[in-house]
Each structure stands twice: as C-alpha cells, then as structure tokens.
Enzyme design. Structure first.
Site, short mmCIF file in Angstrom:
data_model
loop_
_atom_site.label_atom_id
_atom_site.label_comp_id
_atom_site.label_asym_id
_atom_site.label_seq_id
_atom_site.Cartn_x
_atom_site.Cartn_y
_atom_site.Cartn_z
N TYR A 95 0.84 -1.19 0.00
CA TYR A 95 0.00 0.00 0.00
C TYR A 95 0.88 1.25 0.00
O TYR A 95 1.66 1.48 0.93
CB TYR A 95 -0.93 0.03 1.21
CG TYR A 95 -1.95 -1.08 1.28
CD1 TYR A 95 -2.28 -1.84 0.17
CD2 TYR A 95 -2.60 -1.38 2.48
CE1 TYR A 95 -3.21 -2.86 0.24
CE2 TYR A 95 -3.54 -2.40 2.55
CZ TYR A 95 -3.84 -3.14 1.43
OH TYR A 95 -4.76 -4.16 1.51
N SER A 96 0.76 2.03 -1.05
CA SER A 96 1.58 3.25 -1.22
C SER A 96 3.07 2.93 -1.12
O SER A 96 3.85 3.74 -0.61
CB SER A 96 1.19 4.31 -0.19
OG SER A 96 -0.16 4.66 -0.30
#
Length: 335
Positions: free
Chosen positions: A53-54
């Site tokens: 995530y990111s």
C-alpha cells in the site's frame, strides 16, 4: 464495539477492522492519524495494512501513529506478496522475500512484532512448503504472533492447512477475501473451509469500493466526480464503473436502499451489518478516506438486521451457481 475471537485462536479483535490502504495515498498522514484515533475511541483495536500500500507509505503512517499509543492494545495486521521494487527477488512468497519483507515492515511500522502477518495472494512459483515453513519460523521467533492468508482459492487454502497440520507448523488463523453483497462467490468454498477449519474470515471491501455506500443509484449516467469509482475508472481498477454498471448491481442496490429506508439506517450500515451476520465472518475491514465515511461505517455495528430483511438482501444478491457447485447442491437436495 464488541470483540470476536479470530477463528479458533485466543486472539480477540474488534468486530470492525480499519483498513489503511488509503493512508498516505488518498488520505494525508494527519487525517489518517485522526481516523485511527477515532476508530480506537469507538472501541476498535484491529488495524490492517500491507507493505504494498503506497509502496510502504501506509505502514509508515501507521507506524508514526503507533508511537503515541499503547502497542499491546492494538492488533496490527499487515501483508506481503506483491513487488516492492524492480528487484527480481523483491516479490512473491519465497523464504528470501518473506524474511526481507517482514523486517522491512517492522522497521516501517516501528514495532518489534506483528500480530497478524498475512500472505497477500497465492504464489504459484514458490513451493508451498517453503512459504509455510518460513511463516512458522517467524511465529517461533516472536516477530509474528499469528499468520493468515488473503486471496486464496478453496483448494489452495485447504492444501496449506493440510501441509501445516502434517508438519506440525503454525496454521493460518484467518482468511481475508473479498466479501460483500456484490461478491457472494466467497460462499462457494471459502466460507465452508473457514467454518470447517476454524479460520476467522476478515472481509475486505465490504462496500465494494463505495458501490454499496448509497452514493450510487440507477439514475446516474456515470460515476460521481471525486468518487473512488471515478478514480477506479481512470486507473482500470476492478471496482470501476464499466465493470459494475449492470442490472445485477442495480438490483442489489435497489434492495439495499429499500432495507436502509425501512430500518432507518444508511445503505453502508446495512451492507456492513449484513456481513457481520454471515457465518464465519469475524470482522469486515472498513476502507475509508474521510471522517464522515468512518462515522457512517461505525454505525454498521451494535445492532442486527431482522432475519426477513437479511433474506431479502440474500435473494436480491443471489447468483446462479456455476458447475460443479450447482450439481453438488442439487445432489444434496435429492438425498
């Protein structure tokens, strides 16, 4: 908020989990901290993220927040599997990647252990024994307390459990699949495996990216500006307008809106509450970007849909079983 055991483990998690996928991407670090503060204030203790995530940004955001909290009071879950760089070994479920990934996650999260470490998806390129033995070693080392799987098929999950049982290794304690009123295929095999084997089911995308939030009705010609569905259309994500603008979706949403009106709840709250009453479900993972969304979603717990309304939603969201599930179901009726 109530608490539930994670499958047949002794670990208690809040009946709603908070997903951190938007943290550091669609939600600023400051706003992400506020969301986590509010979630804990409401009784939540279960926060779910992933290294991908990111590109690690989500874990960093959770880590900076965690520094100001009592670590032991938070059940922290993260995942590994997807590529984190162009390095050919920086992906998958090999021993090398798992060991490198868990240390990187621990550093970003600013903690010396992870409560629930999950493999993010099946890896057909790595022997399952290699993956499971490595996860078992992580539990023995204390870096990881429990292990889980996400995005496995029924046979893959069952095979993993059988290998761990035969070898005396720590088994998966949970499964994190997509499960919502627009995705009932999870019930064809995965729910039964979880029930039979004592796994907690931690459902991701309970509102299917916003489709079940109440923002979408038949009258719309396209996704509302600024919505996640508009972004999904631009990015080619699975929950895009093109993929869901069909009669089945509108049939489910029509029923959801009627039930929401009858109960005095919002559509999102009804969709979450429906999930909370499904067999094997431990905790839906809330995916929110704003405080308003979190406040609305928190209202999905603390009450129960009338069984007749549950049946209405079941019927509206039901889909014909494909082979061999239809044949198996029919055979049971003939006994």
């Amino acid at each position: 908020m109530k608490y539930r055991f994670l499958g047949n483990s002794g670990l208690k998690v809040s009946e709603l989990g908070l997903g951190a996928m938007t943290f550091g991407r669609e939600t600023s670090e400051q706003d992400s901290h506020r969301l986590m503060d509010r979630f804990v204030e409401a009784g939540g203790n279960f926060i779910d993220t992933a290294d991908v995530y990111s590109a690690g940004g989500s874990e960093k955001v959770v880590g900076t927040w965690l520094k100001t909290k009592s670590r032991s009071s938070i059940i922290l879950a993260t995942k590994t599997r997807y590529p984190m760089s162009a390095d050919p070994n920086d992906l998958g479920l090999s021993r090398k990647h798992i060991l490198d990934a868990v240390d990187a996650s621990l550093k970003r999260l600013g903690t010396d252990y992870i409560d629930l470490y999950q493999v993010h998806c099946w890896d057909s390129k790595t022997p399952l024994e290699e993956t499971l033995s490595t996860l078992n070693a992580l539990v023995q080392s204390g870096k990881v307390r429990y292990i889980g799987a996400s995005n496995f098929s029924g046979w893959q999950l069952q095979k993993a459990l059988e290998i761990s049982r035969r070898m005396g290794w720590e088994p998966f304690r949970s499964l994190q699949p997509q499960y919502n009123l627009l995705c009932r295929s999870t019930e064809w095999e995965l729910v039964d495996v979880c029930l039979n084997e004592g796994l907690g089911l931690v459902a991701w995308s309970p509102l299917r990216g916003g489709w079940l939030s109440g923002k979408f009705t038949r009258s719309l010609a396209q996704a509302p500006a600024g919505s996640r569905i508009e972004l999904a259309e631009e990015k080619g994500w699975d929950e895009s307008w093109s993929n869901y603008n069909n009669e089945y979706t509108w049939q489910v949403i029509d029923a959801l809106m009627v039930v929401a009106e009858e109960t005095g709840k919002t559509p999102a709250q009804v969709a979450i509450n429906w999930l909370l009453q499904r067999p094997a479900v431990t905790a839906p993972i809330l995916g929110v970007r704003t405080m308003a969304q979190l406040e609305d979603n928190l209202g999905g717990a603390g009450w129960a849909l009338d069984p007749q309304l549950v049946e209405r939603l079941d019927q509206a969201s039901d889909v014909p079983l494909p082979y061999p599930y239809n044949e198996i179901a029919g055979a049971q009726l003939r006994r």
